[in-house]
Design a protein around this motif. Structure first.
Motif, short mmCIF file in Angstrom:
data_model
loop_
_atom_site.label_atom_id
_atom_site.label_comp_id
_atom_site.label_asym_id
_atom_site.label_seq_id
_atom_site.Cartn_x
_atom_site.Cartn_y
_atom_site.Cartn_z
N THR A 176 1.55 -7.67 9.63
CA THR A 176 2.44 -7.60 8.47
C THR A 176 2.91 -8.99 8.06
O THR A 176 2.90 -9.34 6.88
CB THR A 176 3.66 -6.71 8.80
OG1 THR A 176 3.21 -5.42 9.18
CG2 THR A 176 4.57 -6.59 7.57
N ASN A 177 3.33 -9.78 9.04
CA ASN A 177 3.65 -11.19 8.84
C ASN A 177 2.65 -12.00 9.65
O ASN A 177 2.58 -11.85 10.87
CB ASN A 177 5.08 -11.51 9.29
CG ASN A 177 6.12 -10.78 8.47
OD1 ASN A 177 6.02 -10.71 7.25
ND2 ASN A 177 7.12 -10.21 9.14
N THR B 210 -7.74 -3.06 8.95
CA THR B 210 -6.74 -4.13 8.91
C THR B 210 -6.67 -4.86 10.24
O THR B 210 -6.61 -6.09 10.30
CB THR B 210 -5.36 -3.54 8.56
OG1 THR B 210 -5.44 -2.89 7.29
CG2 THR B 210 -4.31 -4.64 8.49
N HIS C 23 -7.70 -5.52 0.75
CA HIS C 23 -7.77 -4.14 0.28
C HIS C 23 -8.55 -4.05 -1.03
O HIS C 23 -9.36 -3.13 -1.22
CB HIS C 23 -6.35 -3.59 0.10
CG HIS C 23 -5.62 -3.42 1.38
ND1 HIS C 23 -4.24 -3.39 1.46
CD2 HIS C 23 -6.05 -3.28 2.67
CE1 HIS C 23 -3.87 -3.25 2.71
NE2 HIS C 23 -4.94 -3.18 3.46
N ASN D 139 -3.51 -9.46 2.59
CA ASN D 139 -3.83 -8.05 2.76
C ASN D 139 -4.19 -7.40 1.43
O ASN D 139 -5.08 -6.53 1.38
CB ASN D 139 -2.64 -7.32 3.39
CG ASN D 139 -2.50 -7.62 4.87
OD1 ASN D 139 -3.46 -8.01 5.53
ND2 ASN D 139 -1.30 -7.45 5.41
N ASN D 140 -3.52 -7.80 0.35
CA ASN D 140 -3.87 -7.28 -0.98
C ASN D 140 -5.29 -7.68 -1.36
O ASN D 140 -6.05 -6.87 -1.92
CB ASN D 140 -2.88 -7.79 -2.02
CG ASN D 140 -1.50 -7.17 -1.87
OD1 ASN D 140 -1.36 -6.10 -1.28
ND2 ASN D 140 -0.49 -7.82 -2.40
N LYS E 279 4.22 -14.50 5.16
CA LYS E 279 3.86 -13.10 4.94
C LYS E 279 2.36 -12.93 4.79
O LYS E 279 1.64 -13.84 4.36
CB LYS E 279 4.58 -12.57 3.70
CG LYS E 279 6.09 -12.43 3.87
CD LYS E 279 6.72 -11.76 2.68
CE LYS E 279 8.21 -11.55 2.90
NZ LYS E 279 8.47 -10.59 4.00
N ALA E 280 1.91 -11.71 5.11
CA ALA E 280 0.49 -11.38 5.01
C ALA E 280 0.20 -10.53 3.77
O ALA E 280 -0.94 -10.08 3.60
CB ALA E 280 0.03 -10.63 6.25
N SER E 281 1.21 -10.31 2.92
CA SER E 281 1.03 -9.39 1.80
C SER E 281 -0.08 -9.85 0.86
O SER E 281 -0.91 -9.05 0.41
CB SER E 281 2.34 -9.24 1.03
OG SER E 281 2.82 -10.51 0.61
N GLN E 282 -0.13 -11.15 0.58
CA GLN E 282 -1.13 -11.64 -0.37
C GLN E 282 -2.55 -11.47 0.17
O GLN E 282 -3.44 -10.96 -0.52
CB GLN E 282 -0.87 -13.10 -0.71
CG GLN E 282 -1.75 -13.64 -1.83
CD GLN E 282 -1.39 -15.06 -2.20
OE1 GLN E 282 -0.60 -15.71 -1.54
NE2 GLN E 282 -1.99 -15.56 -3.28
N SER F 5 9.89 -3.61 11.73
CA SER F 5 10.47 -4.89 11.31
C SER F 5 11.83 -5.17 11.91
O SER F 5 12.30 -6.31 11.86
CB SER F 5 10.59 -4.92 9.78
OG SER F 5 11.43 -3.88 9.32
N GLN G 170 -5.80 2.25 9.82
CA GLN G 170 -5.37 0.89 10.13
C GLN G 170 -6.43 0.08 10.86
O GLN G 170 -6.21 -1.10 11.14
CB GLN G 170 -4.11 0.95 11.01
CG GLN G 170 -2.89 1.53 10.30
CD GLN G 170 -1.69 1.59 11.22
OE1 GLN G 170 -1.81 1.85 12.42
NE2 GLN G 170 -0.51 1.36 10.67
#
Length: 377
Positions: A176-177, A272, A197, A193-194, A188-191, A323, A269
């Motif tokens: 996640t991070n 990921t 995906h 991971n997006n 963060k890992a959001s970018q 979290s 998961q």
């Protein structure tokens, strides 16, 4: 320490044809040597040289040194194991040493052997690569990547003596991070991971389509996700090392070897977890830290996110969610990844007090001796 400097060659169309033909002939020679090695069960370079050298020179039109490098490439391939026959791509990379490749850094050209003779070819690279090439040693690999020729040179860089540090910057790695340090900075890992995906969905659609244009699109997309993740890890590792150096601290990382085999996740998961490039990030941090003399420690990750840094209580219930951390004994709470990073930093053995340790040993010895002498006879 050894680093790789990669430069891009700028050949003319005729020179490009000569380079491609050289790769094809050298790899054809490797396949011939591999066939001989597999059939005769001969895998040592010395023995292969005596069996194949003359045939390689005569059949494939290679120079003496290129023939030697081709035989060495096959012998190195069989060092891993001898249970599987080794095959080589038509345009796989080949190694050049100083006998068949010379560098002229002042005008950024190389003189390289090809099946059409020696060629003088210009190259381009960044300032960092030019600086590394000043310390070039050993072999350089010629590779063909998406129609472009690259040379990867091995450079020997002086490794500075590790500096004396005060404490350690703990770094918690996650999905996640990507990284959270003990100062509370979150990467963060959001970018990424997006991006993963989106590429995963796009690849599934194109593979289901199966048309020629879909295959062309898949070819253009190949490697894009990997390059984005690699660039992200480079940026994060650079920031972590710079912070540790500026604050005169070491870096403490989790030893996550074998975590994919130990961890069980839900089906959705799995992709990921298996695309998580934690080892690459660790490698980048390690070599960047060595270049500036910052020590790196690997610590046991067990219970780092379940241990309270205030009272030391360890409990699975300290993690009510992914979290959040909340100690069930003292009530200390915070971001779980930050808490884990603090615990990781504390586990690193940075500058142990040698004098104090020796004094403690002496005191312990005196206590034991006094206990013995005080016993009644």
């Amino acid at each position: 320490m050894k680093l790789i400097a990669q430069v891009k060659l700028l050949p003319t169309p005729e020179q490009a044809d000569a380079l491609r033909h050289t790769l094809e002939q050298a790899n054809a020679a490797c396949r011939f040597v591999s066939d001989t090695a597999w059939e005769t069960k001969t895998y040592r370079q010395y023995d292969l040289h005596h069996k194949c050298y003359q045939a390689v020179r005569e059949q494939f039109g290679l120079s003496a040194q290129v023939a030697v490098r081709a035989i060495a490439k096959v012998a190195d391939a069989y060092k891993l194991d001898r249970k599987t026959k080794r095959t080589f791509k038509t345009t796989g990379s080949i190694a050049y040493d100083d006998r068949i490749l010379s560098w002229r850094l002042q005008d950024q050209t190389v003189s390289i052997w090809t099946v059409n003779g020696r060629l003088r070819i210009p190259f381009v690279c960044g300032e960092r690569q030019l600086e590394l090439l000043q310390t070039r040693q050993g072999e350089s690999d010629l590779g063909l990547i998406k129609g472009m020729f690259f040379l990867s040179a091995t450079c020997e860089v002086d490794e500075p003596k590790p500096v004396d540090v005060e404490g350690a910057l703990g770094v918690d790695l996650g999905v996640t991070n990507l990284a959270v340090d003990s100062d509370g900075e979150v990467h963060k890992a959001s970018q990424i991971n997006n991006v993963r995906h989106r590429h995963r969905r796009l690849r599934a659609k194109l593979q289901a389509k199966g048309t020629r244009s879909a295959r062309r699109k898949l070819k253009r997309l190949s490697g894009k996700e990997h390059r984005f993740a690699k660039d992200t890890n480079h940026c994060i590792s650079k920031k972590l090392v710079a912070k540790a150096k500026d604050t005169n601290r070491a870096i403490a990382l989790e030893d996550l070897g074998g975590i994919r085999e130990r961890v069980t996740v839900r089906r959705e998961q799995r992709a990921t977890l298996h695309s998580w490039a934690f080892y690459q990030l660790r490698t980048f941090v390690t070599y960047k830290a060595k270049r500036v003399g910052v020590p790196v420690f690997l610590v046991d990750p067990r219970n780092t996110s379940r241990t309270c840094p205030a009272c030391g209580h360890v409990d699975k219930a300290n993690r009510p969610s992914q979290s959040k951390f909340s100690c069930v004994v003292c009530g200390f709470a915070g971001l779980a990844d930050h808490i884990a990073a603090v615990n990781i930093g504390r586990r690193a053995a940075v500058n142990p007090p040698i004098v104090a340790r020796d004094e403690a040993k002496a005191n312990s010895l005196e206590l034991r001796q006094s206990a013995v002498t005080s016993q009644p006879l």
